[in-house]
Design a protein around this motif. Structure first.
Motif, PDB file in Angstrom:
ATOM      1  N   ARG A 172       0.720  -1.043   0.066  1.00  0.00           N
ATOM      2  CA  ARG A 172       0.092   0.069  -0.001  1.00  0.00           C
ATOM      3  C   ARG A 172       0.707   1.309  -0.013  1.00  0.00           C
ATOM      4  O   ARG A 172       0.382   2.317   0.357  1.00  0.00           O
ATOM      5  N   ALA A 173       2.203   1.183  -0.200  1.00  0.00           N
ATOM      6  CA  ALA A 173       2.910   2.364  -0.390  1.00  0.00           C
ATOM      7  C   ALA A 173       2.762   3.232  -1.985  1.00  0.00           C
ATOM      8  O   ALA A 173       3.067   4.414  -1.969  1.00  0.00           O
ATOM      9  N   GLY A 174       2.067   2.500  -2.634  1.00  0.00           N
ATOM     10  CA  GLY A 174       1.842   3.106  -4.177  1.00  0.00           C
ATOM     11  C   GLY A 174       1.080   4.289  -3.993  1.00  0.00           C
ATOM     12  O   GLY A 174       1.542   5.391  -4.724  1.00  0.00           O
ATOM     13  N   ASP A 175      -0.011   4.297  -3.220  1.00  0.00           N
ATOM     14  CA  ASP A 175      -0.624   5.630  -2.988  1.00  0.00           C
ATOM     15  C   ASP A 175       0.104   6.601  -2.581  1.00  0.00           C
ATOM     16  O   ASP A 175      -0.181   7.926  -2.681  1.00  0.00           O
ATOM     17  N   VAL A 176       0.972   6.299  -1.375  1.00  0.00           N
ATOM     18  CA  VAL A 176       1.800   7.547  -1.035  1.00  0.00           C
ATOM     19  C   VAL A 176       2.800   8.021  -1.974  1.00  0.00           C
ATOM     20  O   VAL A 176       2.789   9.235  -2.048  1.00  0.00           O
ATOM     21  N   ALA A 177       3.343   7.257  -2.708  1.00  0.00           N
ATOM     22  CA  ALA A 177       4.335   7.785  -3.832  1.00  0.00           C
ATOM     23  C   ALA A 177       3.740   8.523  -4.782  1.00  0.00           C
ATOM     24  O   ALA A 177       4.163   9.744  -5.285  1.00  0.00           O
ATOM     25  N   SER A 178       2.466   8.132  -5.366  1.00  0.00           N
ATOM     26  CA  SER A 178       1.666   8.729  -6.183  1.00  0.00           C
ATOM     27  C   SER A 178       1.366  10.153  -5.867  1.00  0.00           C
ATOM     28  O   SER A 178       1.287  11.378  -6.552  1.00  0.00           O
ATOM     29  N   ARG A 179       1.071  10.220  -4.643  1.00  0.00           N
ATOM     30  CA  ARG A 179       0.240  11.710  -3.949  1.00  0.00           C
ATOM     31  C   ARG A 179       1.594  12.419  -3.584  1.00  0.00           C
ATOM     32  O   ARG A 179       1.405  13.604  -3.465  1.00  0.00           O
ATOM     33  N   VAL A 180       2.821  12.162  -3.134  1.00  0.00           N
ATOM     34  CA  VAL A 180       4.039  12.769  -2.941  1.00  0.00           C
ATOM     35  C   VAL A 180       4.416  13.400  -4.418  1.00  0.00           C
ATOM     36  O   VAL A 180       4.949  14.586  -4.330  1.00  0.00           O
ATOM     37  N   ALA A 181       4.236  12.780  -5.587  1.00  0.00           N
ATOM     38  CA  ALA A 181       4.638  13.259  -6.761  1.00  0.00           C
ATOM     39  C   ALA A 181       3.830  14.288  -7.208  1.00  0.00           C
ATOM     40  O   ALA A 181       4.056  15.624  -7.550  1.00  0.00           O
ATOM     41  N   ILE A 182       2.408  14.163  -6.929  1.00  0.00           N
ATOM     42  CA  ILE A 182       1.370  15.088  -7.351  1.00  0.00           C
ATOM     43  C   ILE A 182       1.820  16.270  -6.528  1.00  0.00           C
ATOM     44  O   ILE A 182       1.516  17.551  -7.056  1.00  0.00           O
ATOM     45  N   ASP A 183       1.736  16.109  -5.357  1.00  0.00           N
ATOM     46  CA  ASP A 183       2.145  17.248  -4.326  1.00  0.00           C
ATOM     47  C   ASP A 183       3.099  18.126  -4.594  1.00  0.00           C
ATOM     48  O   ASP A 183       3.209  18.950  -4.609  1.00  0.00           O
ATOM     49  N   CYS A 184       4.137  17.309  -4.987  1.00  0.00           N
ATOM     50  CA  CYS A 184       5.737  18.092  -5.458  1.00  0.00           C
ATOM     51  C   CYS A 184       5.261  18.871  -6.588  1.00  0.00           C
ATOM     52  O   CYS A 184       5.960  19.980  -6.596  1.00  0.00           O
ATOM     53  N   LEU A 185       4.785  18.176  -7.555  1.00  0.00           N
ATOM     54  CA  LEU A 185       4.583  19.002  -8.692  1.00  0.00           C
ATOM     55  C   LEU A 185       3.616  20.242  -8.363  1.00  0.00           C
ATOM     56  O   LEU A 185       3.928  21.312  -9.220  1.00  0.00           O
ATOM     57  N   ARG A 186       2.641  19.971  -7.647  1.00  0.00           N
ATOM     58  CA  ARG A 186       1.732  21.289  -7.470  1.00  0.00           C
ATOM     59  C   ARG A 186       2.918  22.208  -6.827  1.00  0.00           C
ATOM     60  O   ARG A 186       2.550  23.497  -7.046  1.00  0.00           O
ATOM     61  N   GLU A 187       3.614  21.991  -5.951  1.00  0.00           N
ATOM     62  CA  GLU A 187       4.641  22.945  -5.382  1.00  0.00           C
ATOM     63  C   GLU A 187       5.325  23.898  -6.228  1.00  0.00           C
ATOM     64  O   GLU A 187       5.465  24.968  -6.524  1.00  0.00           O
ATOM     65  N   HIS A 188       5.913  23.027  -7.278  1.00  0.00           N
ATOM     66  CA  HIS A 188       6.893  23.383  -8.149  1.00  0.00           C
ATOM     67  C   HIS A 188       6.214  24.251  -9.400  1.00  0.00           C
ATOM     68  O   HIS A 188       6.835  25.230  -9.694  1.00  0.00           O
ATOM     69  N   LEU A 189       5.261  23.535  -9.719  1.00  0.00           N
ATOM     70  CA  LEU A 189       4.708  24.146 -11.033  1.00  0.00           C
ATOM     71  C   LEU A 189       3.329  25.149 -10.898  1.00  0.00           C
ATOM     72  O   LEU A 189       3.494  26.386 -11.344  1.00  0.00           O
ATOM     73  N   VAL A 190       2.436  24.640 -10.076  1.00  0.00           N
ATOM     74  CA  VAL A 190       1.336  25.708  -9.917  1.00  0.00           C
ATOM     75  C   VAL A 190       1.693  27.125  -8.966  1.00  0.00           C
ATOM     76  O   VAL A 190       1.301  27.990  -9.465  1.00  0.00           O
ATOM     77  N   ARG A 191       2.543  26.968  -8.011  1.00  0.00           N
ATOM     78  CA  ARG A 191       3.071  28.083  -7.261  1.00  0.00           C
ATOM     79  C   ARG A 191       4.228  28.705  -8.047  1.00  0.00           C
ATOM     80  O   ARG A 191       4.407  29.966  -7.636  1.00  0.00           O
ATOM     81  N   GLY A 192       4.811  28.262  -9.242  1.00  0.00           N
ATOM     82  CA  GLY A 192       5.701  29.090  -9.818  1.00  0.00           C
ATOM     83  C   GLY A 192       5.046  29.955 -10.968  1.00  0.00           C
ATOM     84  O   GLY A 192       5.620  30.674 -11.752  1.00  0.00           O
ATOM     85  N   GLY A 193       3.929  29.960 -11.236  1.00  0.00           N
ATOM     86  CA  GLY A 193       3.164  30.614 -12.313  1.00  0.00           C
ATOM     87  C   GLY A 193       3.248  29.916 -13.583  1.00  0.00           C
ATOM     88  O   GLY A 193       3.956  28.808 -13.867  1.00  0.00           O
ATOM     89  N   VAL A 194       2.665  30.454 -14.877  1.00  0.00           N
ATOM     90  CA  VAL A 194       2.518  29.941 -15.861  1.00  0.00           C
ATOM     91  C   VAL A 194       3.740  30.426 -16.687  1.00  0.00           C
ATOM     92  O   VAL A 194       4.232  31.590 -16.775  1.00  0.00           O
ATOM     93  N   PRO A 195       4.531  29.378 -17.298  1.00  0.00           N
ATOM     94  CA  PRO A 195       5.786  29.588 -18.007  1.00  0.00           C
ATOM     95  C   PRO A 195       5.377  30.498 -19.540  1.00  0.00           C
ATOM     96  O   PRO A 195       4.101  30.353 -19.837  1.00  0.00           O
ATOM     97  N   LEU A 196       6.344  30.916 -19.942  1.00  0.00           N
ATOM     98  CA  LEU A 196       6.261  31.653 -21.221  1.00  0.00           C
ATOM     99  C   LEU A 196       6.153  30.959 -22.531  1.00  0.00           C
ATOM    100  O   LEU A 196       5.556  31.366 -23.571  1.00  0.00           O
TER     101      LEU A 196
END
Length: 373
Positions: A172-196
């Motif tokens: 059952r660690a797979g759900d942890v890995a997928s949600r860590v990945a999604i959350d990390c991308l949210r931090e790096h991409l959503v909060r960084g704004g839209v690229p040009l």
């Protein structure tokens, strides 16, 4: 490594992303020893992810993710806590098992009926600096066999960013890995704004993918229960000058254009590698017993090589992101027929999930459908 054959492929390898901090405390207690096999196998995922649109959020919590404590059992699961989605972001929540249910406040619920929800999450938004608009829908289902959903997804409607992750490995660690990945991308991409442009988007996504990879590995070192966990990832970012696709593993991106359905991403799997080398033909691939063995995944100690591809975007294009819970069960021609239909994205997403469930639903099923109009 399987590679996309057209447009402008590029191997986005060797770029180190800044690793987001993963908490060492409060690890999830699990009841069985995880698998340590490498390459990783994407055949042990479970559950359903409920999601919502966070329309009312006024504050964004920047703390690192933590995990709900407790001893999971069938019907319960690990969830990220303490970090609500950014405003205007659809993302999987995973509060319960059962069908996906759409709500409007970011706190989703579900009921364990074993059938697909009739209400996929939907959105529409214009593409900046163009006369194009995107209409989309997302739906995730636990399937008919598994107890938990190890898929996760993220959608940033205003920026046309779409991400799917399919977790694997360990008990059952797979759900942890997928949600860590999604959350990390949210931090790096959503909060960084839209690229040009596409080049800037590629740098951002590849850096975020490496950061997620390092964070999953850091978390796996905190407990033997997390050893062996990992996740696939497929990203589509529609931009004013085109689109960018980035993927790791066997979660796929398709594009339907001018009556032809193209698989944009090439699976990072043992089966695809053997086919590329001419060792397996199409008939042999259908009978191959190790289709779910991956050659690339987030998590693990192998060198990570995200694969990026730049695409042009036209009015009439239709995109499908999905986990192998769909692509393993629904033939290419059937995917094309469903995606090319006159139905809106929400109905298409529902039909795609229903088709996978009708074929046995032996894995979690997650789809994102986006029409360029």
């Amino acid at each position: 490594m399987a590679r996309a054959a057209t447009d402008a492929p590029s191997a986005a390898a060797g770029r180190a992303g800044a690793a987001a901090g993963a908490p060492a405390d409060d690890p999830l207690s699990r009841g069985a020893e995880p698998s340590h096999a490498a390459p990783m196998s994407n055949d042990d995922a479970d559950d359903d992810a409920a999601f919502g649109t966070d329309l009312d959020a006024t504050e964004i919590d920047l703390r690192p993710p933590s995990f709900a404590p407790g001893a999971p059992r069938r019907g319960s699961r690990a969830t990220l806590v303490g970090r609500p989605p950014a405003p205007g972001v659809l993302m999987s929540d995973g509060v319960t098992t059962g069908v996906t249910t759409r709500v409007a406040t970011g706190v989703a619920t579900g009921v364990a009926t074993g059938v697909a929800s009739s209400a996929p999450g939907t959105w529409q938004c214009p593409i900046a600096s163009s006369d194009l608009r995107v209409v989309g829908a997302a739906l995730s289902h636990v399937g008919m066999v598994r107890a938990d959903n190890e898929d996760a997804f993220l959608i940033w409607p205003d920026a046309h960013l779409m991400v799917i992750a399919d977790g694997m490995g360990g008990h059952r660690a797979g759900d942890v890995a997928s949600r860590v990945a999604i959350d990390c991308l949210r931090e790096h991409l959503v909060r960084g704004g839209v690229p040009l442009d596409q080049a800037a988007a590629e740098d951002r996504i590849v850096s975020a993918v490496h950061a997620a990879h390092e964070q999953i590995n850091a978390l796996s070192d905190t407990s033997a229960d997390f050893k062996g966990m990992g996740t696939t990832l497929v990203v589509l970012w529609l931009l004013p000058d085109g689109a960018l696709a980035v993927h790791v593993g066997d979660s796929r991106l398709y594009r339907d254009r001018d009556g032809v359905l193209e698989q944009v991403t090439g699976d990072h799997s043992l089966a695809s590698e053997l086919k590329r080398r001419g060792i397996l033909d199409t008939q042999g691939l259908a009978a191959f017993k190790h289709k779910n063995v991956l050659t690339q995944a987030l998590g693990g100690r192998e060198t990570l090589r995200p694969e990026a591809r730049q695409l042009d975007v036209r009015r009439g294009d239709r995109f499908l992101l999905c986990t192998d819970g769909l692509s393993d069960l629904v033939p290419h021609d059937a995917l094309h027929a469903l995606l090319a239909s006159d139905e809106p994205p929400g109905s298409q997403a529902q039909s795609l999930v229903d088709r996978a469930l009708g074929a046995g639903g032996r894995d979690n099923v997650t789809v994102i459908v986006a029409h360029v109009v």
